[in-house]
Motif scaffolding. Structure first.
Motif, PDB file in Angstrom:
ATOM      1  N   GLU A 239       0.731  23.829  19.287  1.00  0.00           N
ATOM      2  CA  GLU A 239       1.469  22.946  18.388  1.00  0.00           C
ATOM      3  C   GLU A 239       0.491  22.310  17.406  1.00  0.00           C
ATOM      4  OE1 GLU A 239       3.206  18.669  19.055  1.00  0.00           O
ATOM      5  OE2 GLU A 239       4.612  20.158  19.865  1.00  0.00           O
ATOM      6  N   TYR A 240       0.709  22.581  16.134  1.00  0.00           N
ATOM      7  CA  TYR A 240      -0.145  22.053  15.073  1.00  0.00           C
ATOM      8  C   TYR A 240       0.594  20.913  14.377  1.00  0.00           C
ATOM      9  CZ  TYR A 240      -2.779  26.390  15.625  1.00  0.00           C
ATOM     10  OH  TYR A 240      -3.519  27.428  16.128  1.00  0.00           O
ATOM     11  N   SER A 241      -0.105  19.828  14.131  1.00  0.00           N
ATOM     12  CA  SER A 241       0.469  18.715  13.376  1.00  0.00           C
ATOM     13  C   SER A 241      -0.032  18.789  11.944  1.00  0.00           C
ATOM     14  CB  SER A 241       0.049  17.376  13.975  1.00  0.00           C
ATOM     15  OG  SER A 241       0.608  17.227  15.253  1.00  0.00           O
ATOM     16  N   VAL A 242       0.911  18.787  11.012  1.00  0.00           N
ATOM     17  CA  VAL A 242       0.568  18.774   9.597  1.00  0.00           C
ATOM     18  C   VAL A 242       1.252  17.569   8.971  1.00  0.00           C
ATOM     19  CG1 VAL A 242       0.212  21.257   9.393  1.00  0.00           C
ATOM     20  CG2 VAL A 242       2.464  20.342   8.982  1.00  0.00           C
ATOM     21  N   GLY A 243       0.592  16.972   8.019  1.00  0.00           N
ATOM     22  CA  GLY A 243       1.167  15.800   7.377  1.00  0.00           C
ATOM     23  C   GLY A 243       0.511  15.553   6.040  1.00  0.00           C
TER      24      GLY A 243
ATOM     25  N   PRO B 292      -3.155  15.850   1.600  1.00  0.00           N
ATOM     26  CA  PRO B 292      -2.947  16.372   2.956  1.00  0.00           C
ATOM     27  C   PRO B 292      -3.827  15.705   4.001  1.00  0.00           C
ATOM     28  CG  PRO B 292      -4.310  17.877   1.725  1.00  0.00           C
ATOM     29  CD  PRO B 292      -3.891  16.787   0.759  1.00  0.00           C
ATOM     30  N   ASP B 293      -3.321  15.727   5.244  1.00  0.00           N
ATOM     31  CA  ASP B 293      -4.100  15.336   6.410  1.00  0.00           C
ATOM     32  C   ASP B 293      -4.799  16.570   6.949  1.00  0.00           C
ATOM     33  OD1 ASP B 293      -3.019  12.841   6.203  1.00  0.00           O
ATOM     34  OD2 ASP B 293      -1.621  13.071   7.862  1.00  0.00           O
ATOM     35  N   ARG B 294      -5.731  16.354   7.842  1.00  0.00           N
ATOM     36  CA  ARG B 294      -6.359  17.457   8.542  1.00  0.00           C
ATOM     37  C   ARG B 294      -5.364  18.011   9.553  1.00  0.00           C
ATOM     38  NH1 ARG B 294     -10.167  16.532  12.616  1.00  0.00           N
ATOM     39  NH2 ARG B 294     -10.827  18.587  13.162  1.00  0.00           N
ATOM     40  N   VAL B 295      -5.305  19.320   9.703  1.00  0.00           N
ATOM     41  CA  VAL B 295      -4.415  19.942  10.670  1.00  0.00           C
ATOM     42  C   VAL B 295      -5.000  19.752  12.061  1.00  0.00           C
ATOM     43  CG1 VAL B 295      -3.439  22.140  11.432  1.00  0.00           C
ATOM     44  CG2 VAL B 295      -3.620  21.650   9.001  1.00  0.00           C
ATOM     45  N   THR B 296      -4.167  19.291  13.016  1.00  0.00           N
ATOM     46  CA  THR B 296      -4.628  19.090  14.386  1.00  0.00           C
ATOM     47  C   THR B 296      -3.842  20.006  15.321  1.00  0.00           C
ATOM     48  OG1 THR B 296      -3.092  17.254  14.713  1.00  0.00           O
ATOM     49  CG2 THR B 296      -5.326  16.703  13.995  1.00  0.00           C
ATOM     50  N   LEU B 297      -4.404  20.291  16.492  1.00  0.00           N
ATOM     51  CA  LEU B 297      -3.834  21.265  17.410  1.00  0.00           C
ATOM     52  C   LEU B 297      -3.695  20.682  18.810  1.00  0.00           C
ATOM     53  CD1 LEU B 297      -3.210  24.213  18.456  1.00  0.00           C
ATOM     54  CD2 LEU B 297      -5.671  24.500  18.635  1.00  0.00           C
TER      55      LEU B 297
ATOM     56  N   PHE C 194       2.016  21.549   1.066  1.00  0.00           N
ATOM     57  CA  PHE C 194       2.708  21.952   2.290  1.00  0.00           C
ATOM     58  C   PHE C 194       2.486  23.437   2.571  1.00  0.00           C
ATOM     59  CE2 PHE C 194       6.824  22.964   4.537  1.00  0.00           C
ATOM     60  CZ  PHE C 194       6.470  22.362   5.729  1.00  0.00           C
ATOM     61  N   LYS C 195       2.615  24.286   1.553  1.00  0.00           N
ATOM     62  CA  LYS C 195       2.383  25.719   1.727  1.00  0.00           C
ATOM     63  C   LYS C 195       0.937  25.991   2.133  1.00  0.00           C
ATOM     64  CE  LYS C 195       5.946  27.582  -1.266  1.00  0.00           C
ATOM     65  NZ  LYS C 195       6.266  28.303  -2.481  1.00  0.00           N
TER      66      LYS C 195
ATOM     67  N   GLN D  19       5.089  16.881  10.002  1.00  0.00           N
ATOM     68  CA  GLN D  19       5.783  17.989  10.653  1.00  0.00           C
ATOM     69  C   GLN D  19       4.896  18.567  11.745  1.00  0.00           C
ATOM     70  OE1 GLN D  19       5.473  18.360   7.126  1.00  0.00           O
ATOM     71  NE2 GLN D  19       7.556  18.072   6.447  1.00  0.00           N
ATOM     72  N   THR D  20       5.522  19.320  12.635  1.00  0.00           N
ATOM     73  CA  THR D  20       4.763  20.117  13.592  1.00  0.00           C
ATOM     74  C   THR D  20       5.159  21.570  13.399  1.00  0.00           C
ATOM     75  OG1 THR D  20       6.407  19.857  15.346  1.00  0.00           O
ATOM     76  CG2 THR D  20       4.582  18.286  15.323  1.00  0.00           C
TER      77      THR D  20
END
Length: 174
Positions: A134-138, A24-29, A160-161, A117-118
């Motif tokens: 809006e959070y970016s997840v990847g 996973p990437d770090r979640v960004t906002l 992902f979960k 994804q966002t």
């Protein structure tokens, strides 16, 4: 007999090459309009979750744990939007060659796939947006035989979960 053995070997290689591990990437906002009254009852709508029913339920349970109640008659609507973004590879040609090499080698050489994804939490009252985060997840996914070792702890669905759960906790911990 030899034909049957070769079918088994090819089937095994294809099956193993389809397995993957995700990192996973770090979640960004990104956010806008930060003023929201402390409403504890919200009308909750999910958009973009047509293939992610279990993730939708997990997010809803996480929201309820945070003390938010779902009320269809509430004036404030929380729309939770999941959108897939097209990944951007630094070297697209190298990515294609790597994928082809993985396929032709039967999974001996691992290939890399990027998933982005966002997850957007949009609060609105009537037609006016009150607040939107809006959070970016990847994640980076690797497929191939050498990746089998990492699959146990880095399965893409689990990652992902976990990211969606972390994002929901971040949204309601403000």
């Amino acid at each position: 007999m030899i034909f049957r053995l070769s079918q088994v070997i090819v089937s095994f290689l294809l099956l193993v090459s389809l397995n993957c591990a995700a990192f996973p990437d770090r979640v960004t906002l990104k956010n806008r309009n930060l003023k929201l009254s402390n409403e504890q009852k919200l009308k909750i709508l999910f958009t973009g979750f047509y293939r992610y029913e279990t993730e939708k339920e997990m997010i809803l349970q996480e929201i309820i744990k945070q003390g938010i109640e779902e009320d269809t008659s509430s004036k404030i609507t929380l729309e939770i939007i999941l959108q897939k973004k097209d990944p951007k590879y630094q070297y697209p040609l190298l990515h294609r060659v790597q994928f082809l090499l993985t396929f032709l080698s039967g999974g001996i050489f691992p290939s890399h796939i990027r998933t982005e994804q966002t997850l957007t939490f949009r609060y609105s009252q009537s037609d006016r947006i009150i607040k939107e985060n809006e959070y970016s997840v990847g994640m980076d996914q690797w497929r191939g035989i050498p990746i089998v070792i990492f699959m146990i702890s880095h399965w893409p669905n689990k990652i992902f979960k976990d990211q969606l759960s972390e994002t929901t906790k971040l949204e309601f911990s403000e």
